[in-house]
Enzyme design. Structure first.
Site, mmCIF file in Angstrom:
data_model
loop_
_atom_site.group_PDB
_atom_site.id
_atom_site.type_symbol
_atom_site.label_atom_id
_atom_site.label_comp_id
_atom_site.label_asym_id
_atom_site.label_seq_id
_atom_site.Cartn_x
_atom_site.Cartn_y
_atom_site.Cartn_z
ATOM 1 N N GLY A 1 85.715 5.946 27.573
ATOM 2 C CA GLY A 1 86.623 5.183 28.327
ATOM 3 C C GLY A 1 86.163 4.606 29.403
ATOM 4 N N SER B 1 87.305 2.982 22.923
ATOM 5 C CA SER B 1 88.259 3.855 23.431
ATOM 6 C C SER B 1 89.594 3.152 23.678
ATOM 7 C CB SER B 1 87.799 4.177 24.849
ATOM 8 O OG SER B 1 88.936 5.020 25.507
ATOM 9 N N TYR C 1 94.514 7.246 21.480
ATOM 10 C CA TYR C 1 95.009 8.253 22.084
ATOM 11 C C TYR C 1 96.299 8.552 21.851
ATOM 12 C CZ TYR C 1 91.079 10.310 25.079
ATOM 13 O OH TYR C 1 90.097 10.754 25.458
ATOM 14 N N THR D 1 92.083 10.840 18.778
ATOM 15 C CA THR D 1 91.552 12.004 19.603
ATOM 16 C C THR D 1 92.469 13.183 19.976
ATOM 17 O OG1 THR D 1 89.717 10.673 20.506
ATOM 18 C CG2 THR D 1 90.224 12.469 21.744
ATOM 19 N N LYS E 1 89.499 13.434 15.919
ATOM 20 C CA LYS E 1 88.423 13.965 16.602
ATOM 21 C C LYS E 1 88.925 14.846 17.510
ATOM 22 C CE LYS E 1 85.447 11.994 20.090
ATOM 23 N NZ LYS E 1 85.830 12.044 21.473
ATOM 24 N N HIS F 1 84.717 17.055 23.122
ATOM 25 C CA HIS F 1 85.005 16.156 24.155
ATOM 26 C C HIS F 1 83.507 16.470 25.030
ATOM 27 C CE1 HIS F 1 88.164 13.084 25.035
ATOM 28 N NE2 HIS F 1 87.458 12.984 26.206
ATOM 29 N N ARG G 1 84.427 18.499 28.272
ATOM 30 C CA ARG G 1 85.320 18.090 29.230
ATOM 31 C C ARG G 1 86.639 18.499 29.263
ATOM 32 N NH1 ARG G 1 83.081 13.386 31.385
ATOM 33 N NH2 ARG G 1 85.003 12.194 31.605
ATOM 34 N N ILE H 1 74.548 15.381 21.573
ATOM 35 C CA ILE H 1 73.449 14.879 20.567
ATOM 36 C C ILE H 1 72.723 14.107 21.844
ATOM 37 C CG2 ILE H 1 72.877 12.895 19.073
ATOM 38 C CD1 ILE H 1 73.972 15.318 17.441
ATOM 39 N N ARG I 1 77.137 10.420 26.020
ATOM 40 C CA ARG I 1 76.666 10.243 27.485
ATOM 41 C C ARG I 1 75.487 9.512 27.669
ATOM 42 N NH1 ARG I 1 79.093 15.669 28.137
ATOM 43 N NH2 ARG I 1 80.710 15.482 29.845
HETATM 44 C C1 LIG Z 1 82.988 9.558 30.835
HETATM 45 C C2 LIG Z 1 83.401 9.662 29.461
HETATM 46 C C3 LIG Z 1 84.593 9.335 28.828
HETATM 47 C C4 LIG Z 1 84.935 9.540 27.524
HETATM 48 N N1 LIG Z 1 86.202 8.715 27.056
HETATM 49 C C5 LIG Z 1 86.350 9.291 25.955
HETATM 50 C C6 LIG Z 1 87.673 8.445 25.571
HETATM 51 O O1 LIG Z 1 88.236 7.480 25.998
HETATM 52 N N2 LIG Z 1 88.038 8.770 24.113
HETATM 53 C C7 LIG Z 1 87.401 9.993 23.296
HETATM 54 O O2 LIG Z 1 87.962 10.069 22.205
HETATM 55 N N3 LIG Z 1 86.698 10.521 23.811
HETATM 56 C C8 LIG Z 1 85.977 10.099 25.137
HETATM 57 N N4 LIG Z 1 85.039 10.946 25.595
HETATM 58 C C9 LIG Z 1 84.270 11.930 24.708
HETATM 59 C C10 LIG Z 1 83.260 11.327 23.935
HETATM 60 O O3 LIG Z 1 83.774 10.676 22.758
HETATM 61 C C11 LIG Z 1 82.231 12.592 23.044
HETATM 62 O O4 LIG Z 1 83.196 13.386 22.569
HETATM 63 C C12 LIG Z 1 81.423 13.299 24.159
HETATM 64 O O5 LIG Z 1 80.869 12.283 25.063
HETATM 65 C C13 LIG Z 1 80.440 13.954 23.501
HETATM 66 O O6 LIG Z 1 79.760 14.705 24.293
HETATM 67 P P1 LIG Z 1 78.203 14.275 24.940
HETATM 68 O O7 LIG Z 1 78.468 12.647 25.572
HETATM 69 O O8 LIG Z 1 77.963 15.322 26.060
HETATM 70 O O9 LIG Z 1 77.113 14.470 23.722
HETATM 71 C C14 LIG Z 1 84.342 10.573 26.651
HETATM 72 C C15 LIG Z 1 83.384 11.157 27.276
HETATM 73 C C16 LIG Z 1 82.790 10.740 28.588
HETATM 74 C C17 LIG Z 1 81.390 11.552 29.106
HETATM 75 C C1 LIG Z 2 94.673 9.858 32.394
HETATM 76 C C2 LIG Z 2 93.821 9.289 31.135
HETATM 77 C C3 LIG Z 2 92.615 9.983 30.819
HETATM 78 C C4 LIG Z 2 91.716 9.244 29.768
HETATM 79 C C5 LIG Z 2 90.493 10.323 29.336
HETATM 80 C C6 LIG Z 2 89.421 9.496 29.322
HETATM 81 C C7 LIG Z 2 88.368 10.428 28.701
HETATM 82 O O1 LIG Z 2 88.400 10.813 27.398
HETATM 83 C C8 LIG Z 2 87.501 11.175 29.278
HETATM 84 O O2 LIG Z 2 87.480 11.076 30.571
HETATM 85 O O3 LIG Z 2 86.965 12.133 28.851
#
Ligand SMILES: Cc1cc2nc3c(=O)[nH]c(=O)nc-3n(C[C@H](O)[C@H](O)[C@H](O)COP(=O)(O)O)c2cc1C
Ligand SMILES: CCCCCCC(=O)C(=O)O
Length: 390
Positions: A102, A129, A157, A183, A265, A289, A292, A323, A344
């Site tokens: 995102g 996203s 979402y 997700t 997801k 995720h 996170r 990955i 990432r």
């Molecule tokens: C900064 C950031 C924002 C993310 N935003 C979303 C999102 O908007 N929607 C979502 O399904 N996953 C989001 N994710 C999760 C990623 O789709 C994915 O599951 C995750 O980055 C995998 O871990 P890795 O990047 O360490 O391999 C986000 C991850 C990061 C790092």
């Molecule tokens: C309040 C909105 C949160 C969106 C989260 C985006 C995401 O998936 C992440 O940061 O991880």
């Protein structure tokens, strides 16, 4: 279908003496991360790099890969290799998608447009996203500008407003997105200590709301247009976005709202995977995720085998979270994933070098995968199975 970069071709390019004076772009995810650290302020960098709590799950993601070893096989003809996979009725050049990330506008002025174009150039699906910095229609148009019909999926979402969810999905269908990824693991934001310390949450400044602010169903929830009262729009976004009540009933609503393939997801338990299939979904993505959300959660690769077993041949299982290199992709495939999400590292490459950076990071991953596959004695990713693991 675009031609996947041959590992050897990428190597020859790097070693070419005629290009020795040119600066070599990063070839590893760690270098991209260092470059991103140099160009980003603490808030945006920490937002990408950070995980939940003590970041045990972030480490568990990588540890799960490190714990498994490939056992290369010899004397097999691997002079022609095929990274292509069938997924949701489409042939993809490689078993990789760009995971939804995102609010990419905090990393680069072009936001999602840059990685979307990079993915389109390589023929790799870009998963946009919900909380993107650029409306989904503009992202789709940018991708079509590179390659008409370039593969793209929309990540949804859960929202408290069913009208908003249905409207977002309908827009995605019209804009040529060919799958919807719901997700499930972020119905509330995890306890992210880096962001709390940095007092940084970009959504509160109105970033990442492009799809919402351009959505008629969302706008209908507002007393006045967001252009007149942006703070009220942010509050309304938070009001509908945070949705811990999202349930299987709500999922049935999403299922009924689109004919596109639906992927879930954030699945980590085999029982949830079984139930998802019973609910009519077309695939699941094993993911925590990127560590996170729930610190202490199982590493995604560790969760994969049980989910694969539960799903059997009913649907494809994808995975993300950890990955980084070609060997990681192979290990995930060996444990039954059909494809993986790259996360990432592409965000760091975007911050450091925009579209060209993302494209290069992606090509390095695919080149590394191509070499790892061949050096393991496999000619096709479709043939990779558990026998490749110790
Ligand atoms: C900064 C950031 C924002 C993310 N935003 C979303 C999102 O908007 N929607 C979502 O399904 N996953 C989001 N994710 C999760 C990623 O789709 C994915 O599951 C995750 O980055 C995998 O871990 P890795 O990047 O360490 O391999 C986000 C991850 C990061 C790092
Ligand atoms: C309040 C909105 C949160 C969106 C989260 C985006 C995401 O998936 C992440 O940061 O991880």
């Amino acid at each position: 279908m675009p031609h996947v970069p041959h590992g050897l071709a990428m190597q020859l390019q790097a070693y070419d003496p005629a290009r020795a004076a040119e600066p070599l772009p990063p070839v590893s995810p760690e270098e991209w991360e260092r470059r991103a650290r140099e160009v980003l302020a603490d808030g945006p960098f920490g937002y990408v790099a950070g995980g939940a709590g003590a970041e045990d799950t972030m480490r568990a993601n990588r540890a799960a890969f490190a714990r498994r070893s490939l056992v290369p096989r010899m004397l097999r003809d691997v002079s022609r290799r095929d990274l292509g996979v069938e997924l949701l009725g489409h042939r993809l050049p490689a078993p990789v998608v760009l995971a939804p990330i995102g609010v990419l506008g905090i990393l680069h002025a072009e936001g999602e447009l840059a990685p979307a174009r990079a993915a389109a150039a390589e023929g790799v699906p870009f998963v946009l996203s919900t909380v993107s910095s650029v409306p989904m229609e503009q992202v789709a148009a940018a991708m079509d500008g590179v390659r008409a019909g370039a593969p793209r999926w929309f990540q949804l979402y859960p929202a408290r407003s069913r009208d908003v969810m249905a409207s977002l999905v309908a827009r995605a269908e019209r804009a040529g997105y060919t799958a919807v990824v719901v997700t499930l693991d972020t119905t509330m934001l995890g306890w992210r200590e880096t962001d709390l310390r940095n007092r940084y949450l970009p959504f509160l400044q109105g970033q990442g709301l492009a799809n919402y602010l351009s959505d008629p169903a969302f706008r209908a929830l507002l007393p006045v247009p967001p252009e007149q009262d942006p703070r009220a729009a942010v509050q309304a976004f938070l009001g509908t976005y945070v949705h811990p009540g999202f349930s299987w009933d709500d999922l049935a609503f999403v299922r009924a709202s689109t004919r596109l393939p639906l992927l879930l997801k954030g699945i980590l338990h085999p029982d949830d995977a079984r139930r998802a299939l019973d609910a009519g979904v077309d695939g699941v993505i094993v993911s925590n995720h990127g560590g996170r959300q729930v610190d202490g959660a199982i590493g995604a690769l560790d969760a994969l085998p049980a989910v694969v077993e539960a799903v059997g041949t009913r649907a494809p299982v994808l995975m993300d979270s950890g990955i980084r290199r070609g060997a990681d992709v192979l290990k995930a495939l060996a444990l039954g994933a059909r494809a993986v999400g790259f996360g990432r590292p592409y965000a760091y490459a975007l911050a450091a070098a925009g579209e060209a950076g993302v494209r290069h990071a992606l090509r390095c991953l695919l080149a590394d995968l191509d070499l790892a596959l061949g050096l393991c004695g496999q000619a096709s990713v479709a043939d990779v199975d558990a026998s490749l693991l110790a």
